[in-house]
Design a protein around this motif. Structure first.
Motif, PDB file in Angstrom:
ATOM      1  N   THR A   1       1.017  -1.053  -0.282  1.00 36.05           N
ATOM      2  CA  THR A   1       0.256  -0.218  -0.317  1.00 36.05           C
ATOM      3  C   THR A   1       0.897   1.175   0.108  1.00 36.05           C
ATOM      4  OG1 THR A   1      -0.237  -0.453   2.592  1.00 36.05           O
ATOM      5  CG2 THR A   1      -1.938  -1.190   1.315  1.00 36.05           C
ATOM      6  N   SER A   2       2.059   0.906   0.736  1.00 35.69           N
ATOM      7  CA  SER A   2       2.846   2.264   0.660  1.00 35.69           C
ATOM      8  C   SER A   2       3.326   2.627  -0.587  1.00 35.69           C
ATOM      9  CB  SER A   2       4.438   2.267   1.685  1.00 35.69           C
ATOM     10  OG  SER A   2       5.582   0.879   0.861  1.00 35.69           O
ATOM     11  N   GLU A   3       3.605   1.698  -1.166  1.00 37.81           N
ATOM     12  CA  GLU A   3       3.993   1.820  -3.001  1.00 37.81           C
ATOM     13  C   GLU A   3       3.069   2.119  -4.148  1.00 37.81           C
ATOM     14  OE1 GLU A   3       7.700  -1.302  -3.772  1.00 37.81           O
ATOM     15  OE2 GLU A   3       5.716  -1.972  -3.022  1.00 37.81           O
ATOM     16  N   GLN A   4       1.843   1.161  -3.569  1.00 38.40           N
ATOM     17  CA  GLN A   4       0.708   2.276  -4.596  1.00 38.40           C
ATOM     18  C   GLN A   4       0.752   3.850  -4.054  1.00 38.40           C
ATOM     19  OE1 GLN A   4      -2.369  -0.486  -2.795  1.00 38.40           O
ATOM     20  NE2 GLN A   4      -2.025  -1.274  -4.965  1.00 38.40           N
ATOM     21  N   ALA A   5       0.699   4.176  -3.018  1.00 42.39           N
ATOM     22  CA  ALA A   5       0.358   5.761  -2.303  1.00 42.39           C
ATOM     23  C   ALA A   5       1.588   5.905  -3.453  1.00 42.39           C
ATOM     24  CB  ALA A   5       0.623   5.891  -0.931  1.00 42.39           C
ATOM     25  N   ALA A   6       3.125   5.653  -3.217  1.00 46.14           N
ATOM     26  CA  ALA A   6       3.793   6.328  -4.095  1.00 46.14           C
ATOM     27  C   ALA A   6       4.155   7.088  -5.091  1.00 46.14           C
ATOM     28  CB  ALA A   6       5.347   6.243  -3.562  1.00 46.14           C
ATOM     29  N   LEU A   7       3.623   5.801  -5.548  1.00 47.78           N
ATOM     30  CA  LEU A   7       3.316   5.622  -7.506  1.00 47.78           C
ATOM     31  C   LEU A   7       2.640   6.482  -8.285  1.00 47.78           C
ATOM     32  CD1 LEU A   7       2.946   1.557  -8.136  1.00 47.78           C
ATOM     33  CD2 LEU A   7       4.267   3.684  -8.924  1.00 47.78           C
ATOM     34  N   LEU A   8       0.869   6.643  -7.381  1.00 48.48           N
ATOM     35  CA  LEU A   8       0.101   7.618  -7.644  1.00 48.48           C
ATOM     36  C   LEU A   8       0.134   9.301  -7.469  1.00 48.48           C
ATOM     37  CD1 LEU A   8      -2.763   8.325  -7.700  1.00 48.48           C
ATOM     38  CD2 LEU A   8      -3.759   7.954  -5.529  1.00 48.48           C
ATOM     39  N   LYS A   9       1.002   9.478  -5.455  1.00 49.41           N
ATOM     40  CA  LYS A   9       2.176  10.798  -5.404  1.00 49.41           C
ATOM     41  C   LYS A   9       2.665  11.560  -6.596  1.00 49.41           C
ATOM     42  CE  LYS A   9       4.553  13.227  -2.271  1.00 49.41           C
ATOM     43  NZ  LYS A   9       5.200  13.423  -1.226  1.00 49.41           N
ATOM     44  N   TYR A  10       3.538  10.427  -7.418  1.00 53.80           N
ATOM     45  CA  TYR A  10       4.772  10.430  -8.012  1.00 53.80           C
ATOM     46  C   TYR A  10       3.709  11.428  -9.399  1.00 53.80           C
ATOM     47  CZ  TYR A  10       7.512   8.890 -12.159  1.00 53.80           C
ATOM     48  OH  TYR A  10       8.045   9.079 -13.674  1.00 53.80           O
ATOM     49  N   VAL A  11       2.252  10.631 -10.097  1.00 56.62           N
ATOM     50  CA  VAL A  11       2.014  10.853 -11.452  1.00 56.62           C
ATOM     51  C   VAL A  11       1.003  11.816 -10.905  1.00 56.62           C
ATOM     52  CG1 VAL A  11      -0.164  10.054 -12.732  1.00 56.62           C
ATOM     53  CG2 VAL A  11       1.364   7.962 -11.744  1.00 56.62           C
ATOM     54  N   GLN A  12       0.072  12.411  -9.753  1.00 58.53           N
ATOM     55  CA  GLN A  12      -0.654  13.396  -9.433  1.00 58.53           C
ATOM     56  C   GLN A  12       0.369  14.977  -9.135  1.00 58.53           C
ATOM     57  OE1 GLN A  12      -1.796  12.659  -5.444  1.00 58.53           O
ATOM     58  NE2 GLN A  12      -3.881  11.490  -6.217  1.00 58.53           N
ATOM     59  N   GLU A  13       1.665  14.164  -9.047  1.00 58.24           N
ATOM     60  CA  GLU A  13       3.062  15.636  -8.919  1.00 58.24           C
ATOM     61  C   GLU A  13       3.445  16.121 -10.608  1.00 58.24           C
ATOM     62  OE1 GLU A  13       5.072  15.911  -5.320  1.00 58.24           O
ATOM     63  OE2 GLU A  13       3.404  15.276  -4.020  1.00 58.24           O
ATOM     64  N   GLY A  14       3.181  14.793 -11.126  1.00 56.08           N
ATOM     65  CA  GLY A  14       3.940  15.482 -12.569  1.00 56.08           C
ATOM     66  C   GLY A  14       4.015  14.528 -13.567  1.00 56.08           C
ATOM     67  N   GLY A  15       4.925  13.286 -12.639  1.00 59.34           N
ATOM     68  CA  GLY A  15       5.652  11.993 -13.116  1.00 59.34           C
ATOM     69  C   GLY A  15       4.491  11.032 -14.178  1.00 59.34           C
ATOM     70  N   SER A  16       4.732   9.689 -14.516  1.00 55.86           N
ATOM     71  CA  SER A  16       4.211   9.582 -15.607  1.00 55.86           C
ATOM     72  C   SER A  16       4.858   8.013 -15.703  1.00 55.86           C
ATOM     73  CB  SER A  16       4.245   9.600 -17.653  1.00 55.86           C
ATOM     74  OG  SER A  16       3.710  11.034 -17.391  1.00 55.86           O
ATOM     75  N   ILE A  17       3.793   7.480 -15.664  1.00 54.21           N
ATOM     76  CA  ILE A  17       3.634   5.239 -15.373  1.00 54.21           C
ATOM     77  C   ILE A  17       2.991   5.053 -16.526  1.00 54.21           C
ATOM     78  CG2 ILE A  17       3.760   3.429 -13.591  1.00 54.21           C
ATOM     79  CD1 ILE A  17       2.968   5.282 -12.254  1.00 54.21           C
ATOM     80  N   PHE A  18       4.603   3.805 -17.210  1.00 51.77           N
ATOM     81  CA  PHE A  18       3.549   2.735 -18.559  1.00 51.77           C
ATOM     82  C   PHE A  18       3.552   1.307 -17.810  1.00 51.77           C
ATOM     83  CE2 PHE A  18       4.719   1.799 -23.362  1.00 51.77           C
ATOM     84  CZ  PHE A  18       3.844   1.045 -23.124  1.00 51.77           C
ATOM     85  N   PHE A  19       2.141   1.053 -17.881  1.00 53.59           N
ATOM     86  CA  PHE A  19       1.487  -0.051 -17.370  1.00 53.59           C
ATOM     87  C   PHE A  19       1.679  -1.225 -18.579  1.00 53.59           C
ATOM     88  CE2 PHE A  19       0.314   3.240 -14.156  1.00 53.59           C
ATOM     89  CZ  PHE A  19       0.608   2.360 -12.975  1.00 53.59           C
ATOM     90  N   ILE A  20       2.783  -2.635 -18.550  1.00 54.86           N
ATOM     91  CA  ILE A  20       3.338  -3.162 -19.062  1.00 54.86           C
ATOM     92  C   ILE A  20       2.232  -4.526 -18.520  1.00 54.86           C
ATOM     93  CG2 ILE A  20       4.261  -4.729 -20.432  1.00 54.86           C
ATOM     94  CD1 ILE A  20       6.373  -1.673 -20.580  1.00 54.86           C
ATOM     95  N   SER A  21       1.064  -5.050 -19.043  1.00 54.37           N
ATOM     96  CA  SER A  21       0.346  -6.182 -18.014  1.00 54.37           C
ATOM     97  C   SER A  21       0.710  -7.794 -19.044  1.00 54.37           C
ATOM     98  CB  SER A  21      -0.896  -6.000 -17.842  1.00 54.37           C
ATOM     99  OG  SER A  21      -1.302  -6.870 -17.205  1.00 54.37           O
ATOM    100  N   ASP A  22       0.018  -8.227 -19.418  1.00 52.95           N
ATOM    101  CA  ASP A  22      -0.075  -9.925 -20.196  1.00 52.95           C
ATOM    102  C   ASP A  22      -1.448 -10.311 -19.629  1.00 52.95           C
ATOM    103  OD1 ASP A  22       0.880 -12.482 -21.031  1.00 52.95           O
ATOM    104  OD2 ASP A  22       2.622 -10.998 -21.018  1.00 52.95           O
ATOM    105  N   HIS A  23      -1.992 -11.413 -20.106  1.00 54.76           N
ATOM    106  CA  HIS A  23      -2.496 -12.373 -19.980  1.00 54.76           C
ATOM    107  C   HIS A  23      -3.528 -12.165 -18.765  1.00 54.76           C
ATOM    108  CE1 HIS A  23      -1.219 -16.791 -19.742  1.00 54.76           C
ATOM    109  NE2 HIS A  23      -0.059 -15.347 -20.405  1.00 54.76           N
ATOM    110  N   TYR A  24      -4.511 -12.995 -18.046  1.00 54.98           N
ATOM    111  CA  TYR A  24      -4.862 -13.510 -16.493  1.00 54.98           C
ATOM    112  C   TYR A  24      -4.271 -15.080 -16.481  1.00 54.98           C
ATOM    113  CZ  TYR A  24      -7.079 -15.609 -12.175  1.00 54.98           C
ATOM    114  OH  TYR A  24      -6.836 -16.114 -11.969  1.00 54.98           O
ATOM    115  N   ASN A  25      -3.534 -15.165 -15.375  1.00 52.36           N
ATOM    116  CA  ASN A  25      -3.036 -16.588 -14.616  1.00 52.36           C
ATOM    117  C   ASN A  25      -1.405 -16.462 -15.577  1.00 52.36           C
ATOM    118  OD1 ASN A  25      -2.812 -18.107 -12.381  1.00 52.36           O
ATOM    119  ND2 ASN A  25      -3.792 -19.662 -14.342  1.00 52.36           N
ATOM    120  N   ALA A  26      -0.829 -15.510 -15.907  1.00 54.61           N
ATOM    121  CA  ALA A  26       0.801 -15.310 -16.278  1.00 54.61           C
ATOM    122  C   ALA A  26       1.505 -14.892 -15.088  1.00 54.61           C
ATOM    123  CB  ALA A  26       1.015 -14.273 -17.233  1.00 54.61           C
TER     124      ALA A  26
END
Length: 522
Positions: A118-143
């Motif tokens: 949860t602390s990492e999720q908060a850090a990621l969100l704060k990073y974006v809210q303050e002007g950073g950007s995230i690129f999420f690269i996912s895959d199929h379910y059960n990978a």
């Protein structure tokens, strides 16, 4: 299992001497675990002043994955460097903080296999809210590459399918009590904050060719006619005010053969949800893609942590317009915008929210089949690096057989020495060096030079003074001495008609050990 289970399948600034990777303090990165110096790639040519950070703290090298900038994501990372970006890997054994991310313009998260606290999720969100950007690269379910019951779509969404009430459902007491699982809780984190959710579908081999016009995608889709998918997922747009699809699949019935449920939820097309989407969250941005196949290349660096076997990855970065799209995405992510959501952009057509099935409500989701999808190898503990096999990222033991401390693990360090700038078609010398290798051993290597897009332009002169008739990777045999050191000078030339920025790469087997830049002049 076949297909995606087993498929998932540097450029430093050039001086006369170039190493595989450098730490920020100038030390050579051994690239073996989270406490080693992290690899970096300096911009090739003119720097654009932007910095990209790739996550390698959440199982990005588990199973067949090798999503690191000097491994099977090296073509992508190299393309960013050629575009002027400074690229670095995030490597540490402690949770991600806002301070880790703040110096960077874009944070790329390739297929996370371990959940974020949860602390990492908060850090990621704060990073974006303050002007950073995230690129999420996912895959199929059960990978689920490390067989811990979490796959990247679940990690990003914020909850495990069928385990809303307990993120550690089905785990042993040792697993649930591990450091990795501490402070992990269920939430609809991605949808709540970014307006999208990865769907748990599993679609087979499809070229996504329903492309939103560049005028409606902030230019991201310019020059993009199709993007490959090889066992992947789509996204649901849950908040069109902040999220928008830009690449969709055609109508299709081609589900992945190992899908644990229907695999395809709405027959493909726009109704299936976007394959690639973007999001605007206050000052920052995010982008999402439902498959790692378009991003990866065939140069894995590490062995499998579970059994020590070689990895086989897929050469997807060169397919269709995958490379073009991915670089375009990062270009958009790296630039600041004044608007804080998509409703503020004149002329932009907002999406409709994706229609969902009842079983896609997070609290109502179920687990179609028991997890993990296969029994882990004896002795392997995904949460404990001391159980990892030699040659894997995070391995902490010794490769020496028998009793006694021995000389330590073999971890060859390669160096290439050559002119920073060469003339097209004119021979030049490349000195290949190795240290810390096995003593008195012949190393069979391959060297190649290629331009953006992967076209090979290099040749190595034969022992009799003649030249090969084709361009491509060619063999280099290197003999080590009693201390494990070796060197060999070879004569190389490039195709006369090709000039500009290029890459020179040294391979050992199917793994790249050095990837650097070289300039070819007329």
């Amino acid at each position: 299992m076949t297909s995606k289970w087993f498929k998932s399948f540097l450029a430093v600034s050039l001086t006369f001497s170039l190493f595989t990777a450098w730490a920020s303090d100038g030390r050579i990165a051994s690239a073996e675990g989270p406490l080693d110096p992290a690899p970096i790639i300096n911009p090739v040519g003119t720097a654009n002043g932007k910095k990209v950070l790739f996550d390698n703290t959440h199982g990005q090298t588990a199973g067949a994955a090798d999503w690191v900038i000097d491994g099977a994501f090296s073509d992508f990372a190299q393309a960013l460097a050629i575009s002027g970006y400074y690229v670095k890997e995030l490597r540490q054994s402690t949770p991600i903080t806002f301070e880790n991310l703040q110096p960077y313009d874009v944070f790329v998260i390739p297929e996370a296999n371990n959940p974020y606290k949860t602390s990492e999720q908060a850090a990621l969100l704060k990073y974006v809210q303050e002007g950073g950007s995230i690129f999420f690269i996912s895959d199929h379910y059960n990978a689920d590459r490390n067989k811990n019951r979490w796959d990247s779509s679940e990690v990003f969404n914020g909850y495990r399918r069928g385990a809303w009430e307990n993120p550690a459902k089905g785990m042993s007491a040792e697993e649930a009590g591990s450091t990795v699982m501490q402070s992990v809780s269920s939430s609809d984190w991605l949808a709540d904050n970014f307006g999208v959710r990865f769907r748990y579908n599993s679609i087979g081999n499809v070229t996504a060719n329903v492309i939103v016009p560049k005028e409606q995608s902030f230019g991201i889709t310019e020059g993009v006619q199709g993007v490959a998918m090889h066992a992947g997922s789509t996204l649901a747009v849950t908040n069109p005010a902040i999220a928008k699809g830009i690449v969709y699949l055609p109508q299709t019935t081609d589900k992945w053969p190992h899908a644990v449920d229907d695999g395809i939820y709405n027959g493909g097309g726009v109704a299936e949800g976007p394959y690639v989407a973007i999001s605007k969250v206050t000052k920052g941005k995010a982008a999402f893609i439902g498959d790692s196949s378009p991003v990866e290349d065939i140069t894995p660096k590490y062995l499998r942590e579970e059994n020590g076997q070689a990895k086989k990855t897929y050469d997807g970065f060169k397919e269709v317009d995958d490379a073009k799209l991915l670089v375009n995405v990062v270009n958009w992510l790296s630039h600041d915008e004044a608007y804080t959501n998509f409703t503020q952009v004149p002329g932009l057509q907002l999406d409709q929210a994706t229609a969902l099935h009842s079983y896609e409500v997070p609290q109502q989701s179920t687990e179609p089949k028991p997890e993990p999808w296969a029994v882990p190898a004896a002795g392997y503990k995904w949460w404990d690096q001391s159980s990892f096999k030699p040659g894997s990222f995070g391995y902490t033991g010794s490769t020496n057989p028998g009793p006694g401390p021995g000389p330590g693990p073999v971890n060859p360090a390669y160096t290439l020495e050559y002119p920073a700038s060469v003339k097209a078609g004119q021979p030049f010398s490349v000195c290949v060096k190795v240290s810390k290798a096995a003593p008195n051993t012949t190393l069979d290597l391959q060297l190649g030079i290629y331009v953006a897009g992967g076209q090979q332009i290099g040749q190595i002169q034969n022992a009799d003074g003649t030249w090969p008739t084709t361009y491509g990777y060619q063999a280099v045999s290197l003999q080590t001495d009693g201390l494990g050191n070796g060197c060999k000078t070879i004569t190389v030339r490039t195709e006369p008609s090709k000039t500009g920025a290029a890459s020179i790469r040294l391979r050992s087997g199917k793994s790249n050990v050095v990837t650097n830049s070289i300039t070819v002049t007329p």
